[in-house]
Enzyme design. Structure first.
Site, mmCIF file in Angstrom:
data_model
loop_
_atom_site.group_PDB
_atom_site.id
_atom_site.type_symbol
_atom_site.label_atom_id
_atom_site.label_comp_id
_atom_site.label_asym_id
_atom_site.label_seq_id
_atom_site.Cartn_x
_atom_site.Cartn_y
_atom_site.Cartn_z
ATOM 1 N N HIS A 1 -14.540 4.112 9.773
ATOM 2 C CA HIS A 1 -14.107 4.485 8.424
ATOM 3 C C HIS A 1 -15.288 4.879 7.536
ATOM 4 C CE1 HIS A 1 -10.366 2.503 9.619
ATOM 5 N NE2 HIS A 1 -9.796 3.006 8.542
ATOM 6 N N GLY B 1 -9.187 8.046 2.170
ATOM 7 C CA GLY B 1 -7.971 8.411 1.463
ATOM 8 C C GLY B 1 -8.231 8.723 0.001
ATOM 9 N N HIS C 1 -5.553 6.052 -1.899
ATOM 10 C CA HIS C 1 -4.832 7.233 -1.416
ATOM 11 C C HIS C 1 -4.570 8.162 -2.595
ATOM 12 C CE1 HIS C 1 -4.244 6.169 2.792
ATOM 13 N NE2 HIS C 1 -4.111 4.924 2.376
ATOM 14 N N ALA D 1 -2.816 8.128 6.862
ATOM 15 C CA ALA D 1 -1.808 7.748 7.852
ATOM 16 C C ALA D 1 -0.512 7.268 7.216
ATOM 17 C CB ALA D 1 -2.368 6.671 8.776
ATOM 18 N N GLU E 1 0.882 -1.172 0.000
ATOM 19 C CA GLU E 1 0.000 0.000 0.000
ATOM 20 C C GLU E 1 0.921 1.223 0.000
ATOM 21 O OE1 GLU E 1 -3.855 1.945 2.306
ATOM 22 O OE2 GLU E 1 -2.520 0.607 3.389
ATOM 23 N N ILE F 1 -7.166 8.877 10.809
ATOM 24 C CA ILE F 1 -7.418 7.465 11.079
ATOM 25 C C ILE F 1 -6.218 6.663 10.586
ATOM 26 C CG2 ILE F 1 -8.889 5.477 10.567
ATOM 27 C CD1 ILE F 1 -11.214 7.385 10.201
ATOM 28 N N ASP G 1 -16.283 -0.918 10.100
ATOM 29 C CA ASP G 1 -16.077 -0.787 11.547
ATOM 30 C C ASP G 1 -16.886 0.351 12.155
ATOM 31 O OD1 ASP G 1 -14.693 1.367 10.493
ATOM 32 O OD2 ASP G 1 -12.813 0.955 11.550
ATOM 33 N N GLY G 2 -17.703 1.032 11.340
ATOM 34 C CA GLY G 2 -18.481 2.150 11.867
ATOM 35 C C GLY G 2 -17.662 3.415 12.084
ATOM 36 N N ASP H 1 -7.996 -3.694 7.286
ATOM 37 C CA ASP H 1 -7.021 -2.595 7.341
ATOM 38 C C ASP H 1 -6.436 -2.504 8.749
ATOM 39 O OD1 ASP H 1 -5.465 -0.500 6.406
ATOM 40 O OD2 ASP H 1 -7.024 1.016 6.606
#
Length: 369
Positions: free
Chosen positions: A239, A208, A183, A128, A117, A296, A236-237, A262
């Site tokens: 992102h 991103g 990204h 990040a 990535e 994040i 996940d609620g 992730d």
């Protein structure tokens, strides 16, 4: 001697409420109704996580084989029978060292491959990712990594607007490596050009990325509307809002949406201070953020938790099973070997209770201790 696992079997075509999966050696030999079964556990295909940076206090991002082995074992206990080791933007020597260190683990089957990535990402949408390591794509670097890995390098995320990106995408696609768009500050047209060049995955869609706008749809809409692109989603609620998770799944369908974790090293660990790609990360209430600016920084998710979240958001379990196994397996070229409860595929399965918590995990026909 065939092994039989009874329960509510989730197949690519739906749920067999009273069913069984028969396993012979490391393969699925039968999937059938079994009328004598009563109120069994859920039986799903083993999860396929195509984007994870670590977990259980261990990371993939440093190129350390022992740490990678431990991170893979952590996620296996949460049902991920197949995963890619995702690195973050790094200097080329680290990318090379990690490829050499992880190729034997791919050969053993501990990992399904390596996912880079970065570092060929947008500075404006780096999230990040460490900005000091970002640079334009290099076909020379990619060629060296692909040849060094001898099949271990399976996916590379890049920003298509960077100089040389389309040539890099063509190289990757031509060498059997998945080119992913992420990204990125690309326009709609630039993202479409990447897809035309061979890109086939959208890295954590919406995160991103240049946001959607009605006069410039941006990369998310281009990827979402491309029929051959699989879109990663972090369920996940944090992102993504659950409404966006449901909308994206309804728009692209479970055959084009893949749940990912992730996850970083902090998955399964207490809140506290961690590290990602040379940057300090603070985890509070299970949410990982960069210490410097609050961006994040990956997640603390596991695939079983992602499945529970998606079901809780109203997505049917048969669809979610495809999103956590069948679709990601196909996205990285393994759909003919694993990712579904079908005769002839590798016997990877996850047994879940009625609250969708993991009870047992089987990988290649053997129960995981």
């Amino acid at each position: 001697m065939a092994l039989r696992v009874n329960g509510k079997v989730v197949t690519p075509t739906g749920v067999i409420r009273q069913g069984c999966v028969e396993v012979d050696g490391d393969r699925i030999s039968a999937v059938a109704e079994y009328p004598s079964v009563r109120d069994g556990h859920w039986i799903l295909p083993g999860f396929v996580d195509i984007h994870t940076h670590g977990g259980g206090g261990h990371t993939f991002t440093t190129g350390d084989a022992d740490s990678a082995r431990a991170a893979a074992a952590f996620h296996l206990r949460h049902g991920s029978t197949t995963l890619l080791a995702s690195l973050v933007s790094s200097p080329f020597p680290l990318m090379r060292d990690a490829t050499a260190a992880y190729a034997p683990l791919v050969g053993e089957g501990v990992l399904a491959g390596i996912h880079f990535e970065g570092p060929y990402l947008s500075a404006a949408r780096c999230g990040a990712q460490n900005p000091e390591f970002l640079r334009d794509p290099s076909t020379d670097e990619l060629t060296e990594l692909i040849e060094l890995g001898a099949g271990a390098v399976r996916m590379v995320t890049l920003a298509p607007e960077r100089d040389g990106a389309l040539e890099a995408i063509k190289l990757l696609a031509g060498r059997g490596v998945v080119a992913a768009v992420g990204h990125t500050d690309a326009t709609y047209d630039q993202a479409h050009a990447a897809v035309a060049a061979g890109a086939s995955v959208g890295t954590h869609l919406f995160n991103g990325m240049r946001p959607v706008h009605h006069r410039e749809p941006g990369p998310a809409v281009a990827l979402l509307s491309a029929p051959n692109v699989v879109c990663e989603l972090v369920a996940d609620g944090v992102h993504l809002h659950d409404g966006m998770l449901a909308f994206t799944t309804a728009t692209a369908g479970p055959e084009r949406t893949a749940l990912i974790t992730d996850a970083m090293a902090a998955a399964g660990m207490p809140d506290g201070e961690y590290e990602l790609g040379g940057q300090a990360v603070t985890v509070a209430d299970g949410v990982a953020r960069l210490a410097r600016d609050g961006a994040i920084a990956g997640s603390t998710l596991t695939m079983d938790a992602a499945l529970r979240h998606a079901v809780g958001a109203g997505i049917p379990i048969a669809d979610v099973a495809r999103m956590v196994a069948t679709t990601p397996a196909r996205a990285i070229g393994l759909g003919d070997r694993l990712g579904a409860l079908q005769i002839g595929l590798r016997a990877d399965l996850v047994v879940l209770d009625d609250e969708l918590n993991v009870v047992r995990v089987m990988r290649g026909g053997s129960w995981v201790e």
